[in-house]
Write a protein that holds these residues in place. Structure first.
Motif, mmCIF file in Angstrom:
data_model
loop_
_atom_site.group_PDB
_atom_site.id
_atom_site.type_symbol
_atom_site.label_atom_id
_atom_site.label_comp_id
_atom_site.label_asym_id
_atom_site.label_seq_id
_atom_site.Cartn_x
_atom_site.Cartn_y
_atom_site.Cartn_z
ATOM 1 N N LEU A 580 0.822 -1.204 0.000
ATOM 2 C CA LEU A 580 0.000 0.000 0.000
ATOM 3 C C LEU A 580 0.862 1.262 0.000
ATOM 4 C CD1 LEU A 580 -2.780 -1.043 2.557
ATOM 5 C CD2 LEU A 580 -3.097 -0.612 0.111
ATOM 6 N N VAL A 581 1.888 1.272 0.839
ATOM 7 C CA VAL A 581 2.761 2.447 0.912
ATOM 8 C C VAL A 581 3.530 2.624 -0.398
ATOM 9 C CG1 VAL A 581 4.736 3.481 2.091
ATOM 10 C CG2 VAL A 581 2.967 2.293 3.410
ATOM 11 N N ALA A 582 4.139 1.549 -0.869
ATOM 12 C CA ALA A 582 4.929 1.644 -2.099
ATOM 13 C C ALA A 582 4.049 2.041 -3.283
ATOM 14 C CB ALA A 582 5.629 0.320 -2.374
ATOM 15 N N GLY A 583 2.840 1.493 -3.337
ATOM 16 C CA GLY A 583 1.945 1.832 -4.422
ATOM 17 C C GLY A 583 1.574 3.305 -4.416
ATOM 18 N N ALA A 584 1.321 3.839 -3.190
ATOM 19 C CA ALA A 584 0.965 5.254 -3.089
ATOM 20 C C ALA A 584 2.127 6.148 -3.510
ATOM 21 C CB ALA A 584 0.539 5.571 -1.655
ATOM 22 N N VAL A 585 3.334 5.804 -3.125
ATOM 23 C CA VAL A 585 4.506 6.634 -3.447
ATOM 24 C C VAL A 585 4.908 6.493 -4.907
ATOM 25 C CG1 VAL A 585 6.940 7.005 -2.930
ATOM 26 C CG2 VAL A 585 5.331 6.566 -1.065
ATOM 27 N N LEU A 586 4.825 5.268 -5.438
ATOM 28 C CA LEU A 586 5.308 5.016 -6.797
ATOM 29 C C LEU A 586 4.216 5.176 -7.847
ATOM 30 C CD1 LEU A 586 7.484 1.861 -6.034
ATOM 31 C CD2 LEU A 586 8.278 4.210 -6.388
ATOM 32 N N ASP A 591 -1.538 -4.027 -5.821
ATOM 33 C CA ASP A 591 -1.390 -5.403 -6.291
ATOM 34 C C ASP A 591 -0.261 -5.550 -7.303
ATOM 35 O OD1 ASP A 591 -3.460 -6.211 -4.689
ATOM 36 O OD2 ASP A 591 -4.985 -6.145 -6.271
ATOM 37 N N ASP A 592 0.219 -4.438 -7.836
ATOM 38 C CA ASP A 592 1.320 -4.507 -8.805
ATOM 39 C C ASP A 592 2.689 -4.363 -8.136
ATOM 40 O OD1 ASP A 592 -0.370 -4.898 -10.899
ATOM 41 O OD2 ASP A 592 -0.307 -2.830 -11.641
ATOM 42 N N ILE A 593 2.709 -4.270 -6.822
ATOM 43 C CA ILE A 593 3.977 -4.146 -6.090
ATOM 44 C C ILE A 593 4.474 -5.540 -5.722
ATOM 45 C CG2 ILE A 593 5.122 -3.229 -4.049
ATOM 46 C CD1 ILE A 593 4.254 -1.086 -6.048
ATOM 47 N N VAL A 594 5.705 -5.831 -6.071
ATOM 48 C CA VAL A 594 6.332 -7.103 -5.698
ATOM 49 C C VAL A 594 7.515 -6.800 -4.787
ATOM 50 C CG1 VAL A 594 5.598 -8.320 -7.768
ATOM 51 C CG2 VAL A 594 7.774 -7.089 -7.776
ATOM 52 N N LEU A 595 7.788 -7.723 -3.880
ATOM 53 C CA LEU A 595 8.877 -7.555 -2.914
ATOM 54 C C LEU A 595 10.012 -8.488 -3.288
ATOM 55 C CD1 LEU A 595 6.832 -7.405 0.440
ATOM 56 C CD2 LEU A 595 7.247 -5.615 -1.264
ATOM 57 N N GLY A 598 14.828 -6.905 -0.730
ATOM 58 C CA GLY A 598 14.709 -5.775 0.183
ATOM 59 C C GLY A 598 14.117 -4.540 -0.453
ATOM 60 N N LEU A 599 13.526 -4.700 -1.638
ATOM 61 C CA LEU A 599 12.906 -3.591 -2.369
ATOM 62 C C LEU A 599 11.434 -3.888 -2.617
ATOM 63 C CD1 LEU A 599 15.605 -3.062 -5.161
ATOM 64 C CD2 LEU A 599 15.324 -1.672 -3.088
ATOM 65 N N ALA A 600 10.635 -2.826 -2.641
ATOM 66 C CA ALA A 600 9.260 -2.907 -3.114
ATOM 67 C C ALA A 600 9.255 -2.313 -4.517
ATOM 68 C CB ALA A 600 8.326 -2.146 -2.189
ATOM 69 N N LYS A 601 8.976 -3.150 -5.529
ATOM 70 C CA LYS A 601 9.129 -2.722 -6.917
ATOM 71 C C LYS A 601 7.805 -2.844 -7.655
ATOM 72 C CE LYS A 601 12.268 -5.801 -7.941
ATOM 73 N NZ LYS A 601 13.373 -6.514 -8.620
ATOM 74 N N VAL A 602 7.651 -1.987 -8.664
ATOM 75 C CA VAL A 602 6.506 -2.114 -9.550
ATOM 76 C C VAL A 602 6.788 -3.282 -10.506
ATOM 77 C CG1 VAL A 602 5.072 -1.003 -11.307
ATOM 78 C CG2 VAL A 602 5.986 0.345 -9.391
ATOM 79 N N ARG A 603 5.830 -4.171 -10.585
ATOM 80 C CA ARG A 603 6.001 -5.349 -11.434
ATOM 81 C C ARG A 603 6.388 -4.946 -12.869
ATOM 82 N NH1 ARG A 603 3.563 -9.893 -9.776
ATOM 83 N NH2 ARG A 603 1.925 -8.632 -8.780
ATOM 84 N N ASP A 605 8.816 -3.277 -13.866
ATOM 85 C CA ASP A 605 9.434 -1.954 -14.011
ATOM 86 C C ASP A 605 10.423 -1.766 -12.861
ATOM 87 O OD1 ASP A 605 10.203 0.632 -14.426
ATOM 88 O OD2 ASP A 605 8.173 1.479 -14.504
ATOM 89 N N ASN A 606 11.611 -2.329 -13.010
ATOM 90 C CA ASN A 606 12.591 -2.314 -11.929
ATOM 91 C C ASN A 606 13.100 -0.929 -11.577
ATOM 92 O OD1 ASN A 606 12.450 -5.080 -11.608
ATOM 93 N ND2 ASN A 606 14.153 -5.496 -13.012
ATOM 94 N N GLU A 607 12.869 0.050 -12.447
ATOM 95 C CA GLU A 607 13.333 1.404 -12.151
ATOM 96 C C GLU A 607 12.469 2.071 -11.086
ATOM 97 O OE1 GLU A 607 16.104 2.718 -13.398
ATOM 98 O OE2 GLU A 607 16.414 0.746 -14.323
ATOM 99 N N ARG A 608 11.262 1.627 -10.949
ATOM 100 C CA ARG A 608 10.352 2.211 -9.960
ATOM 101 C C ARG A 608 10.357 1.298 -8.730
ATOM 102 N NH1 ARG A 608 4.948 2.484 -13.197
ATOM 103 N NH2 ARG A 608 4.150 3.634 -11.361
#
Length: 816
Positions: A580-586, A591-595, A598-603, A605-608
């Motif tokens: 939820l936090v990573a999705g709001a910031v990115l 549901d598109d955030i994968v862990l 040690g990173l929360a990434k947009v599926r 899209d490794n740059e985000r």
């Protein structure tokens, strides 16, 4: 196996690997913190004055000499305990024609009921002074008639352990499933045994009980540190007895040098230490000696079996079994008579029994109380089943291997519903047995047996089949007392992301050697996408950390299911908050955030991506930068409960599922008997374990080895023997020999994996397979001596083996 479980297993990186135990580094460096290690300011020490009699009335207590011992602080007397406490809660209801037993932390009612029962608690400013002051206390006793044999205890006119109960039978119940009378009447053969005996022993943990109590008068609260296996039950027992709010009792466990169930009885001495600490307004510690532990630290159940009958067909099919059981619980029931229900978890043992009838009685004697002991109550029942299987094979001329293979629950029958409604989840007993026989080179061992005839040595080959039922349905207690408010089972867990992004996990379970810090880190790391070493797992247990439920603790082979299940649920909650936090910031859907890493990434899209420390920093220090609905929902703390999927059993029929998983242990051994001395030498010993999907194979193998050593030691060496005066004659390690490495053979190990369809990761609880060696060694001794004598006792030191070689107990077995 469900699709969900299979999918979760496919993505694992750490779970299932033999990772080095996190705990071992500090323990090997002697940097652990056990009960006696914690420094406490102004600490006083407690020593107990104990009864030298099996049964006696207390005439008077004189502490005047103790008060003159330098360093003396004070004492706690039975009369004070009578005033300050209620009796401990009992599981069973009151007897039909009497009053309930009364059990307190010091001898109650002015009577002692076993040798070693605590009478006075004495405190001093040093351990030595406390011991000397206790030795200066004078207690006058009037000896009373006593009874130390359960068979004598149920005889008419036997001395009563508790006079107000008007009986020595604490509880009795009849179990009758199928139609055993029909089976016995129509069977081709009935194997009958007059009497068998399962002896009394314990698990002898390396660390005896240590209890430290600090009382805070300002808040009227207790801080208790000790090796507590069931923190919430302990709190409940103490709070009720002391008339004290449960929320003002905090129980902390750090490193624990073993428990194996018996430290569930911690609440009894802890109550005495707590009362004395409050009285003296001083922190106190009691460190149990080995002799004290042998007196009352918790004996395993001793059980007599009578009128044992097994129905067998000509083709080798076993139809059913019946017997009467006298379970010797000692002077107080405490956790008993729950054993009168728990054995039914494994009513079928490993076999397809269709008919079973048992008359079960829990019986008081003037011996030390029993506590749950590795394989609690189940190993006794499975031992008698295994002995009957073995005796039937010998008497009917059946091959002992084929006889078992024929009657085992077969792989295609799982989930298998037993005669009493329990559900065996999975397994492959035939494969496990074949692996065990391969490990001992069975065919070559038979040749060796033939070659040894006439040499003064005898070779015996034995098989032991056992189950480790894990994750109790506490509704089983209602089989003992239908009014008890127990049902199901839960465990709690908590996983959080610290302000710096570190991962911290707390379990409701309490570790005392099982490797919880390791297995928890493995499953958390997989879900969060971090490294195994990145997960910090809280050591021990702490009732103040909000991770515990009423049934929290480590017992009944359940942590791999309930503990890991709770941690998985808690971690999933934390994962969702991070998303939820990573999705709001990115600027992406949660549901598109994968862990990963040690990173929360947009599926895709490794740059985000955001590192965990950035997410923690935003939540803890910059919540205003988050949408309100996210900031108000997220605390980066996942607390969850795992609820085992149980229903209430049918109390009238005593029918229903009482436990969730069934690990299996199949053992086999080859031993040699010296005909002149009766001395046994184990030549080969093999264990094959099946505990479902492994979380850490190395931890599992360690548990199997430990349980095997316990069982071999019990079968050959360990025995809590009492003489006719009720004196424990094996009250220390001079007389009670617990096996050392010098006594152990080389152990051969293999495993089978039958994932459980009922658990979060397919794992099963395990570690209580200590009964298998008792079955296996008895079987091997019988195989060596043939029909000359019969092995009808679980304990077989050399003198017993010699008696069997001379024909002992052969007359107690009949074939019709």
């Amino acid at each position: 196996m469900t699709t969900t479980t299979q999918a979760s297993r496919d993505t694992r990186k750490w779970t299932g690997r033999a990772m080095p135990r996190k705990e071992d580094d500090r323990l090997l460096r002697a940097e652990g913190e056990f009960g006696d290690d914690t420094p406490v300011h102004r600490l006083g020490y407690v020593f107990f004055v104990r009864s030298p009699y099996a049964h006696a009335r207390i005439i008077g207590i004189d502490v005047s000499a103790a008060t003159r011992v330098p360093g003396y602080l004070g004492c706690l007397l039975p009369d004070e305990v009578e005033t300050l406490t209620e009796p401990f809660m009992e599981i069973q209801g009151p007897p039909e024609d009497g009053e309930p037993e009364v059990d307190r932390c010091l001898a109650s009612g002015g009577v002692v009921r076993f040798v070693g029962e605590p009478v006075v608690a004495v405190a001093a400013d040093s351990r030595e002074a406390a011991r000397d002051a206790a030795a200066a206390v004078t207690v006058d006793y009037e000896p009373l008639p006593h009874v130390v044999d359960a068979r004598d205890a149920v005889a008419e006119g036997a001395p009563l352990v508790h006079t107000q109960t008007n009986t020595n039978v604490a509880w009795e119940g009849d179990y009758d499933w199928g139609d055993i009378e029909f089976a016995l009447t129509h069977a081709d053969h009935v194997i009958s045994v007059d009497e068998m005996h399962f002896h009394r022993f314990s698990s002898t943990p390396l660390e005896c009980m240590v209890i430290t109590v600090e009382y805070d008068a300002g808040t009227n609260s207790f801080h208790i540190t000790g090796g507590c296996a069931m923190p919430q039950i302990t709190t409940l027992m103490m709070a009720s007895a002391m008339r004290h709010p449960a929320e003002r009792i905090r129980i902390v466990s750090k490193d624990i040098g073993g428990s194996f169930g018996i430290k569930i009885g911690m609440y009894v001495p802890a109550t005495a230490v707590a009362l004395l600490a409050r009285k003296l307004r001083r922190p106190l510690r009691w460190t149990e000696t080995r002799t004290e532990h042998h007196y009352m630290g918790g004996h395993g159940n001793e059980r007599w079996f009578h009128n044992i009958k097994m129905a067998v067909q000509d083709d080798g099919t076993v139809l059913g079994l019946s017997y009467d059981a006298l379970d010797d619980v000692g002077a107080y029931t405490r956790y008993e008579p729950l054993g009168g229900a728990i054995w039914t978890q494994v009513a079928n043992a490993c076999y397809q029994l269709k008919h079973l009838k048992v008359r079960y009685r829990s019986v008081y004697t003037n011996k030390g109380p029993v506590h749950p002991n590795r394989g609690y109550s189940r190993l006794q029942h499975m031992w008698v089943v295994e002995r009957m299987m073995d005796i039937a094979a010998h008497k009917l001329g059946l091959d002992p291997v084929e006889f078992r293979l024929q009657n085992y629950v077969q792989p295609d029958q799982y989930p298998y519903t037993t005669v009493n409604g329990c559900v065996y989840d999975s397994g492959d007993l035939p494969l496990s047995l074949r692996k065990a026989l391969d490990l001992i080179d069975y065919d070559e061992a038979r040749r060796l047996q033939g070659q040894a005839r006439g040499t003064g040595k005898r070779i015996g080959i034995g098989i032991g089949s056992t189950l480790d039922s894990g994750t109790n349905n506490f509704a089983q207690a209602r089989l003992i007392n239908e009014h008890l408010p127990f049902a199901g089972n839960t465990e709690g867990g908590l996983v959080r992301l610290g302000a710096d992004g570190s991962v911290y996990a707390v379990t409701g379970g309490v570790a005392f050697g099982q490797g919880h810090e390791t297995t928890v880190a493995q499953v958390v790391a997989d879900l969060l996408g971090v490294g195994y070493d990145d997960v910090i797992v809280h050591r021990g247990g702490d009732s103040a950390l909000s991770a515990q439920t009423g049934f929290s603790g480590s017992y009944a082979s359940q942590f791999a299911v309930t503990g890991i299940g709770a941690i998985l649920n808690a971690t999933k909650k934390l994962v969702r908050e991070i998303q939820l936090v990573a999705g709001a910031v990115l600027g992406a859907p949660a549901d598109d955030i994968v862990l990963e890493g040690g990173l929360a990434k947009v599926r895709h899209d490794n740059e985000r991506a955001l590192p965990f420390d950035a997410i923690a920093g935003i939540v803890h220090f910059s919540p205003g930068s988050l949408p309100a609905e996210v900031a108000e929902e997220v605390g980066l703390v996942g607390r969850a409960v795992y609820r085992a999927p149980f229903e209430l059993p049918n109390l009238e029929r005593k029918y229903g599922n009482l436990t969730l998983t069934y690990a299996t242990q199949i053992h086999a051994c080859v031993l040699e008997i010296d005909e002149e001395t009766g001395q046994i030498t184990i030549l080969r010993y093999a264990m094959v374990d099946d505990c479902g999907t492994p979380i850490n194979p190395m931890v599992i193998e360690g548990q199997v080895h430990g349980a095997t050593v316990h069982g071999i030691s019990a079968a050959l060496f360990e025995d809590f023997a009492y003489n006719a005066d009720g004196q424990l004659i094996t009250a220390n390690f001079y007389d009670y020999h617990a096996a050392t490495p010098y006594d152990m053979p080389s152990l051969r190990y293999d495993s089978v994996v039958s994932p459980s369809p009922f658990t979060p990761v397919g794992a099963k609880g395990m570690g209580e397979g200590g009964g298998a060696p008792l079955h296996t060694i008895c079987s091997a001794i019988q195989d060596a001596i043939g029909d000359t004598g019969m092995i009808l006792d679980s304990h077989n030191p050399p003198e017993s083996v010699l008696r069997a070689l001379r024909g002992a107990d052969a007359e107690k077995v009949k074939v019709d």
